[in-house]
Design a protein around this motif. Structure first.
Motif, PDB file in Angstrom:
ATOM      1  N   ASP A  61      56.865  40.734  31.843  1.00 49.82           N
ATOM      2  CA  ASP A  61      57.494  40.907  30.530  1.00 49.82           C
ATOM      3  C   ASP A  61      57.648  42.407  30.275  1.00 49.82           C
ATOM      4  N   ARG A  62      58.801  42.937  30.635  1.00 52.88           N
ATOM      5  CA  ARG A  62      59.030  44.380  30.571  1.00 52.88           C
ATOM      6  C   ARG A  62      58.884  44.919  29.146  1.00 52.88           C
ATOM      7  N   ALA A  63      59.412  44.201  28.171  1.00 53.42           N
ATOM      8  CA  ALA A  63      59.336  44.672  26.784  1.00 53.42           C
ATOM      9  C   ALA A  63      57.887  44.770  26.324  1.00 53.42           C
ATOM     10  N   ALA A  64      57.072  43.775  26.677  1.00 47.76           N
ATOM     11  CA  ALA A  64      55.660  43.804  26.300  1.00 47.76           C
ATOM     12  C   ALA A  64      54.935  44.966  26.966  1.00 47.76           C
ATOM     13  N   LEU A  65      55.221  45.197  28.258  1.00 48.65           N
ATOM     14  CA  LEU A  65      54.605  46.321  28.962  1.00 48.65           C
ATOM     15  C   LEU A  65      54.989  47.651  28.320  1.00 48.65           C
ATOM     16  N   ASN A  66      56.250  47.800  27.975  1.00 47.11           N
ATOM     17  CA  ASN A  66      56.697  49.031  27.323  1.00 47.11           C
ATOM     18  C   ASN A  66      55.934  49.289  26.022  1.00 47.11           C
ATOM     19  N   ARG A  67      55.714  48.239  25.250  1.00 46.25           N
ATOM     20  CA  ARG A  67      54.971  48.406  23.991  1.00 46.25           C
ATOM     21  C   ARG A  67      53.550  48.873  24.257  1.00 46.25           C
ATOM     22  N   ILE A  68      52.937  48.342  25.310  1.00 44.45           N
ATOM     23  CA  ILE A  68      51.570  48.757  25.642  1.00 44.45           C
ATOM     24  C   ILE A  68      51.531  50.245  25.982  1.00 44.45           C
ATOM     25  N   PHE A  69      52.479  50.695  26.793  1.00 42.84           N
ATOM     26  CA  PHE A  69      52.512  52.111  27.166  1.00 42.84           C
ATOM     27  C   PHE A  69      52.830  53.000  25.970  1.00 42.84           C
ATOM     28  N   GLU A  70      53.597  52.484  25.031  1.00 46.79           N
ATOM     29  CA  GLU A  70      53.899  53.257  23.821  1.00 46.79           C
ATOM     30  C   GLU A  70      52.701  53.343  22.889  1.00 46.79           C
ATOM     31  N   ASN A  71      51.827  52.339  22.924  1.00 48.89           N
ATOM     32  CA  ASN A  71      50.685  52.284  22.000  1.00 48.89           C
ATOM     33  C   ASN A  71      49.473  53.056  22.493  1.00 48.89           C
ATOM     34  N   HIS A  72      49.435  53.423  23.784  1.00 49.61           N
ATOM     35  CA  HIS A  72      48.233  54.041  24.363  1.00 49.61           C
ATOM     36  C   HIS A  72      48.619  55.207  25.269  1.00 49.61           C
ATOM     37  N   GLU A  73      47.735  56.187  25.340  1.00 44.95           N
ATOM     38  CA  GLU A  73      47.924  57.333  26.240  1.00 44.95           C
ATOM     39  C   GLU A  73      47.384  56.969  27.622  1.00 44.95           C
ATOM     40  N   LEU A 116      55.951  46.469  36.826  1.00 47.11           N
ATOM     41  CA  LEU A 116      54.894  47.398  36.407  1.00 47.11           C
ATOM     42  C   LEU A 116      55.221  48.816  36.872  1.00 47.11           C
ATOM     43  N   LEU A 117      55.601  48.989  38.130  1.00 47.34           N
ATOM     44  CA  LEU A 117      55.897  50.322  38.659  1.00 47.34           C
ATOM     45  C   LEU A 117      57.074  50.970  37.929  1.00 47.34           C
ATOM     46  N   GLU A 118      58.088  50.169  37.605  1.00 45.38           N
ATOM     47  CA  GLU A 118      59.242  50.708  36.881  1.00 45.38           C
ATOM     48  C   GLU A 118      58.843  51.194  35.490  1.00 45.38           C
ATOM     49  N   VAL A 119      58.018  50.414  34.798  1.00 43.72           N
ATOM     50  CA  VAL A 119      57.589  50.819  33.453  1.00 43.72           C
ATOM     51  C   VAL A 119      56.673  52.040  33.536  1.00 43.72           C
ATOM     52  N   MET A 120      55.799  52.089  34.524  1.00 42.43           N
ATOM     53  CA  MET A 120      54.978  53.282  34.728  1.00 42.43           C
ATOM     54  C   MET A 120      55.856  54.511  34.907  1.00 42.43           C
ATOM     55  N   ARG A 121      56.879  54.407  35.743  1.00 42.43           N
ATOM     56  CA  ARG A 121      57.764  55.541  36.004  1.00 42.43           C
ATOM     57  C   ARG A 121      58.473  55.998  34.722  1.00 42.43           C
ATOM     58  N   GLU A 122      58.918  55.023  33.933  1.00 43.06           N
ATOM     59  CA  GLU A 122      59.603  55.357  32.685  1.00 43.06           C
ATOM     60  C   GLU A 122      58.704  56.152  31.738  1.00 43.06           C
ATOM     61  N   HIS A 123      57.397  55.918  31.823  1.00 43.17           N
ATOM     62  CA  HIS A 123      56.460  56.581  30.909  1.00 43.17           C
ATOM     63  C   HIS A 123      55.702  57.726  31.576  1.00 43.17           C
ATOM     64  N   GLY A 124      56.109  58.102  32.776  1.00 43.51           N
ATOM     65  CA  GLY A 124      55.506  59.255  33.440  1.00 43.51           C
ATOM     66  C   GLY A 124      54.082  59.035  33.917  1.00 43.51           C
TER      67      GLY A 124
END
Length: 353
Positions: free
Chosen positions: A73-85, A119-127
Motif C-alpha cells: 500500500d504505497r499511500a500508507a507507506l508514504n504517510r508513515i515516512f511523512e509522520n516519522h524521521e 518499499l524501496l521506491e518509497v524509501m528512495r522518494e524520502h531519501g
C-alpha cells in the motif's frame, strides 16, 4: 523528533524479537515504528496493537508506533515516512513457508517481490537509503559445498518459490546499490530461527499447523497437536532426517542490532550479504531429543514423506559475521529448547490466552 527505525513485519516472530532487543538496549536512541498487515500475528478485537507489541511495550516501558498496513500500500507507506524521521529500515515483511510457497507461488511473488519493490521506491522518494534485509540461506539452493559461506553461488538449484523470492529481492537490491552509491544494504541470510525471548512473554505463534519444526514440537508437547510429523527419513544424513543450522531468535535479533551499527561506518557502502547461524548442523531427530531433555516431555513423532522444497543438509560459515559485525551466536541448542518450552508452556494457546 528523534530518529526512527521502521520495522516492516515487526509484529511477526523474528521482527518482534528484534523490536524487543532494540528497545532493551541501554544505548537505544531510536523511536520504533512497526508496519505489519497482521497476516501472521495476533491482535485481539478490542486492541489497536498486536499482542506481541503490547507485551514488548509492557516489558520495556516504551511506546511502539504501529500501523496495520500492507507494504504494498504505497499511500500508507508514504504517510508513515511523512509522520516519522526514519533513518533506516529493517525489512522482515514477507510470506515465509517453503512448502506453502510451492502450492501458492503467485501469492509469494506478489507479497515478497512487489512488496519489497514498493518499499524501496518509497524509501528512495524520502531519501532513506539504509536497509537491513531479512534474507535466507535458501538463496544458496542445493549446497555445492559445506559449510555455506557468502561466496557460495546463489540462485542455482533453489527448490522453492520462497527461496527464489529472497534471491530475486537480493538481486534487485544489488542493482539498486550499483545504480546509486548512497544506498547501504545489509542482507542477513538466516539459517533456522528457533527459541523465544527468555522472559517467556513473546515467542513463535504461527497460524494453523506450524510449517517450522520447533513450534510443531512445542505444540505437541502442550497437547495442541497429537504428534510431530518428521518430513523425510531417507536423507543422506546420520539418522535419515534433515539437518539444519538452528539459531536462537535472540542471537538473530542481536545480529540485526549489529547490522544497524555497521551503517555508522562511513567506509561501508553498497550491498553486503552476511550469514547468521551457529555453524553447526543438527538433525530433526536430534532436535526432538534435545527438546525432550529440556522440557521433560515425550514427543510422539512419525516419519512421513519428504516435503516439497526441502534439502538434506545445510549449515553456515559465520566467519564474516564475526569479522564485519563482531557477532557470534552465544546460545546453545538446550537454550533454544528451554526457551521455546518456557514460552509454549506459559502460553499454550500462543498470544490468544
Amino acid at each position: 523528533m528523534p530518529p526512527s527505525i521502521l520495522v516492516t513485519g515487526g509484529a511477526g516472530y523474528v521482527g518482534s524479537h528484534t523490536v524487543a532487543t532494540l528497545l532493551e538496549r541501554d544505548d537505544n536512541r531510536y523511536d520504533i515504528v512497526v508496519v505489519d498487515n497482521l497476516s501472521n500475528s495476533y491482535r485481539s478485537e478490542n486492541e489497536k496493537k498486536p499482542e506481541a507489541l503490547r507485551r514488548i511495550e509492557d516489558m520495556t516501558g516504551s511506546t511502539i508506533h504501529f500501523y496495520a498496513n500492507d507494504i504494498r500500500d504505497r499511500a500508507a507507506l508514504n504517510r508513515i515516512f511523512e509522520n516519522h524521521e526514519i533513518e533506516c529500515v529493517i525489512h522482515f515483511a514477507a510470506l515465509k513457508a517453503v512448502g506453502e510457497s510451492v502450492e501458492k507461488p503467485l501469492e509469494y511473488y506478489q507479497a515478497n517481490i512487489t512488496g519489497t519493490c514498493t518499499l524501496l521506491e518509497v524509501m528512495r522518494e524520502h531519501g532513506v537509503t539504509q536497509l537491513v534485509y531479512s534474507s535466507s540461506c535458501t538463496v544458496y539452493g542445493e549446497p555445492q559445498k559445506l559449510p555455506l559461506d557468502e561466496g557460495h553461488p546463489t540462485g542455482q538449484g533453489i527448490s522453492s518459490p520462497y527461496g527464489r523470492t529472497k534471491y530475486f529481492c537480493e538481486e534487485i537490491m544489488k542493482d539498486l546499490c550499483a545504480s546509486d552509491q548512497n544506498w547501504k544494504v545489509i542482507s542477513l541470510r538466516y539459517f533456522n530461527p528457533v527459541g523465544a525471548h527468555g522472559s517467556g512473554r513473546i515467542g513463535e505463534d504461527p497460524y494453523g499447523i506450524p510449517n517450522n519444526l520447533m513450534p510443531f514440537i512445542s505444540q505437541v508437547a502442550v497437547g495442541r497437536l497429537s504428534e510431530l510429523l518428521v518430513f523425510g527419513g531417507d536423507y543422506p544424513t546420520a539418522d535419515g532426517s534433515g539437518v539444519r543450522d538452528y539459531i536462537h531468535v535472540q542471537d538473530l535479533a542481536d545480529g540485526h542490532v549489529r547490522a544497524i551499527q555497521l551503517f555508522q561506518d562511513p567506509r561501508f557502502v553498497g550491498f553486503q550479504p552476511i550469514n547468521l547461524g551457529t555453524g553447526t548442523g543438527y538433525s530433526v531427530l536430534q532436535m526432538v531429543a534435545a527438546f525432550e531433555a529440556a522440557s521433560g516431555c515425550k514427543i510422539p513423532h512419525r516419519v512421513v514423506g519428504r516435503r516439497a522444497g526441502d534439502i538434506a543438509t545445510n549449515y553456515a560459515d559465520v566467519s564474516l559475521a564475526r569479522q564485519l559485525l563482531g557477532w557470534g551466536a552465544s546460545r546453545t541448542v538446550i537454550d533454544m529448547c528451554r526457551d521455546t518450552w518456557k514460552w509454549q508452556s506459559e502460553n499454550p494457546n500462543g498470544y490468544k490466552n
